[in-house]
Write a protein that holds these residues in place. Structure first.
Motif, PDB file in Angstrom:
ATOM      1  N   VAL A   1     -12.746  -3.844   2.785  1.00 55.51           N
ATOM      2  CA  VAL A   1     -11.718  -3.833   1.740  1.00 55.51           C
ATOM      3  C   VAL A   1     -10.685  -4.927   1.989  1.00 55.51           C
ATOM      4  N   THR A   2     -10.476  -5.755   0.971  1.00 54.11           N
ATOM      5  CA  THR A   2      -9.375  -6.713   0.959  1.00 54.11           C
ATOM      6  C   THR A   2      -8.237  -6.097   0.173  1.00 54.11           C
ATOM      7  N   VAL A   3      -7.103  -5.902   0.819  1.00 52.02           N
ATOM      8  CA  VAL A   3      -5.950  -5.249   0.200  1.00 52.02           C
ATOM      9  C   VAL A   3      -4.928  -6.315  -0.184  1.00 52.02           C
ATOM     10  N   CYS A   4      -4.630  -6.418  -1.463  1.00 48.35           N
ATOM     11  CA  CYS A   4      -3.642  -7.384  -1.945  1.00 48.35           C
ATOM     12  C   CYS A   4      -2.342  -6.645  -2.272  1.00 48.35           C
ATOM     13  N   GLU A   5      -1.250  -7.136  -1.743  1.00 47.00           N
ATOM     14  CA  GLU A   5       0.061  -6.565  -2.054  1.00 47.00           C
ATOM     15  C   GLU A   5       1.047  -7.712  -2.222  1.00 47.00           C
ATOM     16  N   ARG A   6       1.564  -7.865  -3.428  1.00 49.06           N
ATOM     17  CA  ARG A   6       2.459  -8.982  -3.742  1.00 49.06           C
ATOM     18  C   ARG A   6       3.913  -8.706  -3.393  1.00 49.06           C
ATOM     19  N   GLN A   7       4.294  -7.414  -3.235  1.00 47.92           N
ATOM     20  CA  GLN A   7       5.674  -7.096  -2.933  1.00 47.92           C
ATOM     21  C   GLN A   7       5.910  -7.307  -1.427  1.00 47.92           C
ATOM     22  N   PRO A   8       6.815  -8.218  -1.035  1.00 48.94           N
ATOM     23  CA  PRO A   8       6.929  -8.596   0.382  1.00 48.94           C
ATOM     24  C   PRO A   8       7.256  -7.449   1.322  1.00 48.94           C
ATOM     25  N   VAL A   9       8.123  -6.521   0.904  1.00 50.98           N
ATOM     26  CA  VAL A   9       8.495  -5.412   1.783  1.00 50.98           C
ATOM     27  C   VAL A   9       7.292  -4.497   2.013  1.00 50.98           C
ATOM     28  N   LEU A  10       6.577  -4.163   0.947  1.00 51.85           N
ATOM     29  CA  LEU A  10       5.390  -3.339   1.098  1.00 51.85           C
ATOM     30  C   LEU A  10       4.340  -4.039   1.946  1.00 51.85           C
ATOM     31  N   ALA A  11       4.167  -5.345   1.725  1.00 51.43           N
ATOM     32  CA  ALA A  11       3.191  -6.098   2.517  1.00 51.43           C
ATOM     33  C   ALA A  11       3.555  -6.091   3.993  1.00 51.43           C
ATOM     34  N   ALA A  12       4.849  -6.180   4.302  1.00 52.57           N
ATOM     35  CA  ALA A  12       5.281  -6.149   5.702  1.00 52.57           C
ATOM     36  C   ALA A  12       4.999  -4.781   6.327  1.00 52.57           C
ATOM     37  N   LEU A  13       5.259  -3.705   5.584  1.00 53.65           N
ATOM     38  CA  LEU A  13       4.962  -2.373   6.095  1.00 53.65           C
ATOM     39  C   LEU A  13       3.462  -2.182   6.304  1.00 53.65           C
ATOM     40  N   LEU A  14       2.662  -2.701   5.383  1.00 54.53           N
ATOM     41  CA  LEU A  14       1.211  -2.605   5.530  1.00 54.53           C
ATOM     42  C   LEU A  14       0.734  -3.353   6.771  1.00 54.53           C
ATOM     43  N   ALA A  15       1.293  -4.529   7.001  1.00 55.61           N
ATOM     44  CA  ALA A  15       0.895  -5.313   8.171  1.00 55.61           C
ATOM     45  C   ALA A  15       1.193  -4.550   9.454  1.00 55.61           C
ATOM     46  N   GLU A  16       2.358  -3.909   9.523  1.00 60.88           N
ATOM     47  CA  GLU A  16       2.709  -3.124  10.710  1.00 60.88           C
ATOM     48  C   GLU A  16       1.772  -1.929  10.869  1.00 60.88           C
ATOM     49  N   ALA A  17       1.451  -1.257   9.766  1.00 62.75           N
ATOM     50  CA  ALA A  17       0.579  -0.083   9.836  1.00 62.75           C
ATOM     51  C   ALA A  17      -0.831  -0.463  10.265  1.00 62.75           C
ATOM     52  N   LEU A  18      -1.334  -1.569   9.747  1.00 62.21           N
ATOM     53  CA  LEU A  18      -2.672  -2.010  10.123  1.00 62.21           C
ATOM     54  C   LEU A  18      -2.728  -2.432  11.585  1.00 62.21           C
ATOM     55  N   ALA A  19      -1.684  -3.104  12.045  1.00 60.32           N
ATOM     56  CA  ALA A  19      -1.631  -3.499  13.456  1.00 60.32           C
ATOM     57  C   ALA A  19      -1.603  -2.274  14.358  1.00 60.32           C
ATOM     58  N   ALA A  20      -0.838  -1.252  13.956  1.00 56.50           N
ATOM     59  CA  ALA A  20      -0.773  -0.025  14.748  1.00 56.50           C
ATOM     60  C   ALA A  20      -2.126   0.679  14.780  1.00 56.50           C
ATOM     61  N   ALA A  21      -2.819   0.728  13.638  1.00 55.80           N
ATOM     62  CA  ALA A  21      -4.124   1.374  13.591  1.00 55.80           C
ATOM     63  C   ALA A  21      -5.152   0.597  14.412  1.00 55.80           C
ATOM     64  N   ALA A  22      -5.092  -0.739  14.336  1.00 56.97           N
ATOM     65  CA  ALA A  22      -6.048  -1.565  15.085  1.00 56.97           C
ATOM     66  C   ALA A  22      -5.854  -1.427  16.589  1.00 56.97           C
ATOM     67  N   GLY A  23      -4.631  -1.107  17.030  1.00 62.03           N
ATOM     68  CA  GLY A  23      -4.358  -0.959  18.451  1.00 62.03           C
ATOM     69  C   GLY A  23      -4.270   0.482  18.911  1.00 62.03           C
ATOM     70  N   ALA A  24      -4.682   1.428  18.077  1.00 59.54           N
ATOM     71  CA  ALA A  24      -4.551   2.850  18.409  1.00 59.54           C
ATOM     72  C   ALA A  24      -5.563   3.270  19.466  1.00 59.54           C
TER      73      ALA A  24
END
Length: 264
Positions: A119-142
């Protein structure tokens, strides 16, 4: 609500100061020790990580973007993913390549990745995109192998889906859209996450309808649009069929010319 909300970053109890500074700098937002009266939304960094918290009378509590919560695990065990998986033909297409054009908090994208899709997730809203990046990084390092595996099938693009390269769109099997529900609807009136999205996004039925028109012109096998169960088809475009969920439905628009175009 029109225009962007008055927003700032704040460090909460047990929060990571470096993360707060990084988010404030990357989003060009002030970093405050105390929220002011003129703010509508706070990007709070506390012991549990970043969260969005509406401010003012009657405001809801903080909303977090994370993929290790109990609700997602319950959704997985309870079989609630069947409708979205069937709508996007994930089971019939091993390793299906899905573009989620309206990422938001990416919970549906995570479900699709859990079902085996890339899945390629597109998010144009910068704040939401920043939160998504943090969540994905946390999941990848869980520590949880399941979380790491699913996160490995998610790719974040912090941009409007309509800016994706033509070759990326042509390589996708399906394009998924979950536009915001109408502001006056029952769904919009309930749920902390929807409240936060209403603060950050200024979409309406007209702009969402335009997004659907664009999606239907792309060279993908199908477009799937998530709608409230009783809402009319978005943009007045009738789907070939719909699959109902508990409170929503998934309108399916197959592209009959896709396979022909791929052969030419």
């Amino acid at each position: 609500m029109t225009g962007q909300p008055r927003l700032a970053v704040a460090l909460g109890d047990g929060g990571d100061p470096a993360l707060a500074r990084r988010l404030a700098a990357s989003l060009s937002l002030p970093l405050l020790s105390q929220p002011g009266d003129d703010l509508e939304l706070l990007l709070l960094v506390d012991a549990a990580g970043p969260a969005l918290r509406p401010l003012g009378p009657g405001a809801s509590g903080p909303v977090r973007c994370r993929f290790d919560d109990a609700a997602l695990r319950h959704r997985r065990r309870g079989g609630h993913n069947e409708a979205i998986g069937r709508a996007l033909a994930v089971g019939r297409t091993p390793g299906a390549r899905i573009i989620d054009g309206t990422g938001g908090f990416a919970r549906d994208a995570f479900v699709l990745a859990d079902l085996g899709a890339e899945v390629t997730v597109c998010e144009r809203q910068p704040v939401l995109a920043a939160l998504l990046a943090e969540a994905l990084a946390a999941a990848a390092g869980a520590d949880d192998p399941w979380l790491r595996e699913v996160a490995g099938r998610l790719q974040l693009v912090a941009a409007d889906v309509r800016t994706l390269p033509a070759e990326t769109l042509a390589a996708a099997d399906a394009l998924y859209l979950d536009p915001m529900f109408p502001l006056g609807g029952k769904r919009a009136a309930s749920g902390k996450a929807m409240t936060v999205l209403q603060y950050l996004l200024d979409d309406d039925e007209t702009s969402a309808g335009g997004l659907v028109e664009w999606a239907l012109a792309q060279p993908v096998r199908r477009v799937v649009v998530k709608r409230p169960r009783r809402a009319p088809p978005l943009g007045g475009r009738r789907p070939s069929h719909s699959l109902p969920g508990r409170a929503v439905r998934f309108d399916v628009y197959p592209n009959p010319d896709h396979d022909k175009t791929q052969r030419e």
